[in-house]
Design an enzyme around this catalytic site. Structure first.
Site, PDB file in Angstrom:
ATOM      1  N   ASP A   1       0.865  -1.180   0.000  1.00 52.54           N
ATOM      2  CA  ASP A   1       0.000   0.000   0.000  1.00 52.54           C
ATOM      3  C   ASP A   1       0.908   1.239   0.000  1.00 52.54           C
ATOM      4  O   ASP A   1       1.392   1.641  -1.045  1.00 52.54           O
ATOM      5  CB  ASP A   1      -0.896  -0.107   1.243  1.00 52.54           C
TER       6      ASP A   1
ATOM      7  N   LYS B   1      -1.217  -1.456  -4.606  1.00 51.61           N
ATOM      8  CA  LYS B   1      -1.947  -0.195  -4.796  1.00 51.61           C
ATOM      9  C   LYS B   1      -0.906   0.876  -5.071  1.00 51.61           C
ATOM     10  O   LYS B   1      -0.487   1.593  -4.157  1.00 51.61           O
ATOM     11  CB  LYS B   1      -2.705   0.180  -3.517  1.00 51.61           C
TER      12      LYS B   1
HETATM   13  P1  IMP Z   1       1.908  -0.471   3.829  1.00 47.00           P
HETATM   14  O1  IMP Z   1       2.362  -0.849   2.445  1.00 47.00           O
HETATM   15  O2  IMP Z   1       3.007  -0.382   4.827  1.00 47.00           O
HETATM   16  O3  IMP Z   1       1.075   0.782   3.797  1.00 47.00           O
HETATM   17  O4  IMP Z   1       0.944  -1.528   4.433  1.00 47.00           O
HETATM   18  C1  IMP Z   1       0.572  -2.657   3.838  1.00 47.00           C
HETATM   19  C2  IMP Z   1      -0.361  -3.365   4.806  1.00 47.00           C
HETATM   20  O5  IMP Z   1      -1.537  -2.587   5.069  1.00 47.00           O
HETATM   21  C3  IMP Z   1      -0.854  -4.643   4.175  1.00 47.00           C
HETATM   22  O6  IMP Z   1      -0.011  -5.710   4.499  1.00 47.00           O
HETATM   23  C4  IMP Z   1      -2.211  -4.794   4.802  1.00 47.00           C
HETATM   24  O7  IMP Z   1      -2.090  -5.474   6.030  1.00 47.00           O
HETATM   25  C5  IMP Z   1      -2.673  -3.396   5.090  1.00 47.00           C
HETATM   26  N1  IMP Z   1      -3.615  -2.962   4.033  1.00 47.00           N
HETATM   27  C6  IMP Z   1      -3.376  -2.097   3.031  1.00 47.00           C
HETATM   28  N2  IMP Z   1      -4.438  -1.950   2.234  1.00 47.00           N
HETATM   29  C7  IMP Z   1      -5.396  -2.766   2.742  1.00 47.00           C
HETATM   30  C8  IMP Z   1      -6.753  -3.086   2.337  1.00 47.00           C
HETATM   31  O8  IMP Z   1      -7.296  -2.603   1.339  1.00 47.00           O
HETATM   32  N3  IMP Z   1      -7.397  -4.008   3.112  1.00 47.00           N
HETATM   33  C9  IMP Z   1      -6.835  -4.578   4.219  1.00 47.00           C
HETATM   34  N4  IMP Z   1      -5.579  -4.317   4.619  1.00 47.00           N
HETATM   35  C10 IMP Z   1      -4.864  -3.418   3.892  1.00 47.00           C
END
Ligand code: IMP
Ligand code: MG
Length: 180
Positions: free
Chosen positions: A105, A133
């Site tokens: 994300d 994403k």
């Molecule tokens: P980031 O890349 O550090 O922002 O976080 C990634 C984590 O956020 C993922 O491993 C998920 O646990 C959580 N996450 C991000 N988007 C979603 C979503 O749409 N649904 C559920 N969890 C999400």
């Protein structure tokens, strides 16, 4: 927010996910061909279904280990900290390693995990994420293999939760609130 009524609209079917995993596992097996053992590291908890399906398609000797990272926002800063809540059981020095994530994300979690594991001197470290994403990215990081690029929607299912719910859906669905 979590007690507001919502429905889940299917976004990626179980069949489509299975077909994609077949293709990805062939590419991964090619990349790690000849390895004496691939350590497959699942990031808890969201990757547990994905890693289960992935390793069963992988024609390689594998060992499975898990890492739990938790990220939390600090409203005063734009950067986010990532904490390790559960570390690996095994050593990865001199080993081939594949990190398995559910969603990339903002990119903070994967960036932090890659940094941490690289510091332990694996021979080769690669990453795979089921969902990406890219429009939400805050740090420049990319998984070596990606299942699907998705829009900026909140998704659940296939291991991924909304406030710990809906992990057991066999497909990926998008959360849609039904009243405001
Ligand atoms: P980031 O890349 O550090 O922002 O976080 C990634 C984590 O956020 C993922 O491993 C998920 O646990 C959580 N996450 C991000 N988007 C979603 C979503 O749409 N649904 C559920 N969890 C999400
Ligand atoms: Mg996660």
């Amino acid at each position: 927010m979590t007690d507001k009524p919502y429905v889940i609209d299917e976004m990626i079917s179980a069949k489509t996910i299975a077909a994609r995993i077949e293709d990805l596992s062939r590419e991964i097996a090619d990349e790690f061909a000849g390895t004496s053992k691939l350590i497959v590291v699942g990031l808890l908890r969201g990757s547990f279904v994905f890693i289960a399906d992935l390793v069963r398609e992988l024609d390689l000797p594998v060992e499975v280990d898990f890492l739990e990272a938790s990220s939390y926002g600090d409203s005063m800063q734009s950067s986010r900290e990532v904490r390790i809540l559960k570390d690996l059981r095994g050593q990865i020095e001199g080993r081939d390693v594949l990190v398995v994530e559910d969603i990339v994300d903002t990119g903070h979690t994967l960036t932090h995990v890659i940094q941490l594991l690289k510091s332990r001197n694996p021979t080769k470290l690669k990453t795979i994420a089921l969902l990406n994403k890219s429009t939400r990215r805050e740090v420049d990081v990319r998984a070596d293999w990606l299942g699907f690029e998705i829009p900026d929607e909140f998704v659940v299912g296939y291991g991924i939760d909304f406030a710990q719910r809906n992990r057991n859906l066999p497909y990926i669905g998008k959360v849609r609130f039904t009243e405001d």
